[in-house]
Design an enzyme around this catalytic site. Structure first.
Site, short mmCIF file in Angstrom:
data_model
loop_
_atom_site.label_atom_id
_atom_site.label_comp_id
_atom_site.label_asym_id
_atom_site.label_seq_id
_atom_site.Cartn_x
_atom_site.Cartn_y
_atom_site.Cartn_z
N LYS A 22 87.21 11.71 55.43
CA LYS A 22 85.80 12.03 55.26
C LYS A 22 84.92 10.81 55.53
O LYS A 22 83.91 10.89 56.24
CB LYS A 22 85.54 12.52 53.84
CG LYS A 22 84.06 12.71 53.48
CD LYS A 22 83.87 13.11 52.04
CE LYS A 22 83.89 11.91 51.11
NZ LYS A 22 82.56 11.30 50.90
N ASN A 23 85.31 9.67 54.98
CA ASN A 23 84.47 8.49 55.08
C ASN A 23 84.46 7.88 56.48
O ASN A 23 83.64 7.00 56.75
CB ASN A 23 84.92 7.44 54.06
CG ASN A 23 84.59 7.85 52.64
OD1 ASN A 23 83.72 8.69 52.42
ND2 ASN A 23 85.29 7.28 51.67
N CYS A 116 76.81 11.31 44.73
CA CYS A 116 77.51 11.14 43.45
C CYS A 116 76.74 10.23 42.51
O CYS A 116 76.08 9.27 42.94
CB CYS A 116 78.90 10.56 43.69
SG CYS A 116 80.11 11.76 44.22
N ARG A 121 73.72 2.31 43.99
CA ARG A 121 74.00 2.20 45.41
C ARG A 121 72.72 2.18 46.24
O ARG A 121 72.47 3.05 47.06
CB ARG A 121 74.91 3.34 45.87
CG ARG A 121 76.26 3.33 45.20
CD ARG A 121 77.27 4.19 45.91
NE ARG A 121 77.03 5.60 45.70
CZ ARG A 121 77.78 6.57 46.22
NH1 ARG A 121 78.79 6.27 47.01
NH2 ARG A 121 77.53 7.84 45.99
N ASP A 304 87.66 3.72 45.34
CA ASP A 304 87.88 5.17 45.43
C ASP A 304 89.24 5.61 44.91
O ASP A 304 89.51 6.81 44.84
CB ASP A 304 87.70 5.65 46.87
CG ASP A 304 86.24 5.81 47.26
OD1 ASP A 304 85.38 5.71 46.36
OD2 ASP A 304 85.95 6.03 48.45
N ARG A 397 84.08 18.17 48.07
CA ARG A 397 83.32 17.26 48.91
C ARG A 397 84.23 16.29 49.66
O ARG A 397 83.87 15.80 50.74
CB ARG A 397 82.32 16.44 48.07
CG ARG A 397 81.15 17.24 47.52
CD ARG A 397 80.14 16.32 46.83
NE ARG A 397 79.81 15.19 47.70
CZ ARG A 397 80.02 13.92 47.36
NH1 ARG A 397 80.55 13.61 46.20
NH2 ARG A 397 79.69 12.96 48.19
#
Length: 417
Positions: A22-23, A116, A121, A304, A397
């Site tokens: 995903k990232n 999230c 951030r 993560d 997600r």
């Protein structure tokens, strides 16, 4: 609202494959805005964040189409340079459209992002990078307004290491005039994957994967094809699932070299792990020892995987200290693990975990973010009884068919409304 019911006490065994990352996929999909024409991507995971990205691209005037794990983006001249709040608020990575739109069209209007709730951030470093390339930045009513006739290369020193900021500025610099040097750049594998696709598009980039990235601006980019890298966080989560259930699991279609910090800590705890070029296996351990971890930018221990590793340590022998240096609010899973019987004392950015090798006890818990939801599912795999994980939409997600993959290994897990 979906719930996940997890029955504890079953050892996982077998082989499972990871999906695309995903990232890596998100910034690469946004990079398509730099070049008109059809871009083709393989190994794209079917996730809520990918759907959100597709909707945002379509709102700008692009066409998207999925066929299995193949994802196509056809970029026409944009009908809009504005990324609206209703789309951006659902996913923090939406800010990554800023650099490409600004660089190609000379102007961009992007809502301040959501996502999230694991920390503030801020996007300050993204904006400072754009300013360093000559953009004028103003903030109006929750939107970032950026403008520049053409960006001009320069040297940018990131005050702190930022993955998103590195990606955004690197994309913007590909069409800037002259040379751009990014210092203290993030070194994550996902940044390397993005750089490799930009190079396929005709960008001139060197140093990706190191702390200094150099970009020579070009006048135009062209669409290309690319296979998205394997998801190292999913691979690590699946490896921990095998370990925590005292099972034997082989994770395929992954790159163990991306998980050296995790593998090192699991071996230190007493697990036997074998690696191949694109696979890794964790073997059954009847017990394991507590070890300390500190999250840090790649190649050190990834934030993560912190929540998932905490679940593993909650049933270890001894006491471990888990330090979180990336996000200031990434211990929201602690109270939920405590509901399952874990003995954890959180202290701002440090958590002391006193392992309970005899196991945990099932209880209803609430997922608060993507990785927290994964840690609760892992804890549920070893908790006595049936654990109900609420608000499981967070999981969708970032994990493609996680319950199906765990079920294929012998887990008893199902969804319920």
């Amino acid at each position: 609202m979906d719930k996940m019911l997890v029955t504890g006490g079953l050892s996982l065994r077998g082989t499972v494959q990871t999906s695309g990352a995903k990232n890596a996929a998100l910034p690469i999909l946004f990079s398509t805005l730099l070049a008109d024409g059809e871009h083709v991507f393989r190994n794209v995971p079917d996730l809520k964040d990918i759907e959100s990205t597709a909707k945002l691209l379509e709102s700008l005037g692009c066409e998207t189409r999925r066929e299995g794990d193949v994802f196509r983006v056809k970029v026409n001249k944009l009908k809009s340079i504005e990324a609206h709040y209703d789309l951006v608020r659902k996913m923090r990575a939406s800010i990554l459209c800023l650099g490409p739109i600004l660089s190609k069209y000379g102007e961009a209007v992007v809502s301040m992002p959501g996502g999230c709730a694991i920390g503030t951030r801020p996007i300050d470093l993204h904006l400072e990078g754009m300013k360093a390339l000559g953009a004028e930045i103003t903030l109006k009513e929750g939107y970032v307004h950026a403008a520049a006739k053409r960006l001009v290369g320069g040297t940018i020193l990131f005050e702190t290491c930022t993955v998103g900021g590195t990606e955004n500025v690197m994309m913007a610099a590909t069409l800037a005039s002259g040379k751009t040097i990014l210092e203290n750049a993030a070194k994550e594998p996902e940044i390397v994957d993005l750089a490799e696709y930009l190079i396929k598009m005709g960008a001139k980039i060197s140093g990706h994967g190191t702390s200094i990235i150099t970009i020579e601006g070009v006048d135009q980019l062209r669409p290309s094809e690319h296979t998205i890298m394997a998801d190292r966080i999913e691979a690590g989560t699946l490896l921990i699932a095998g370990a925590i259930t005292k099972g034997e699991v082989t994770v395929e279609k992954c790159r163990p070299q991306h998980l050296e910090a995790l593998i090192l800590k699991m071996r230190e705890a007493g697990f036997k792990i074998e690696t191949e070029k694109t696979a890794m296996t964790v073997f059954k351990a009847s017990a394991w020892d507590a070890v300390d971890i500190t999250t840090a930018p790649h190649p050190l221990f990834p934030t993560d995987l912190q929540a998932q590793f905490m679940a593993l340590m909650s049933v270890a022998n001894g006491t471990s200290v888990i330090s979180e240096t990336i996000f200031e609010n990434r211990f929201m899973h602690v109270n939920e693990l405590i509901r399952l019987g874990a003995d954890i004392t959180p202290k701002t950015r440090v958590a002391v975990v006193r392992g309970k090798p005899d196991g945990l006890t099932a209880a209803p818990v609430m997922a608060t973010d993507l990785r927290a939801s994964a840690s609760l599912v892992l804890a549920g795999l070893v908790a006595k009884g049936e654990t109900m994980v609420n608000r499981i939409y967070h999981l969708d997600r970032g994990y493609e068919n996680l319950e199906a993959k765990l079920s294929s290994l012998g887990a008893k897990i199902r969804r319920s409304e």
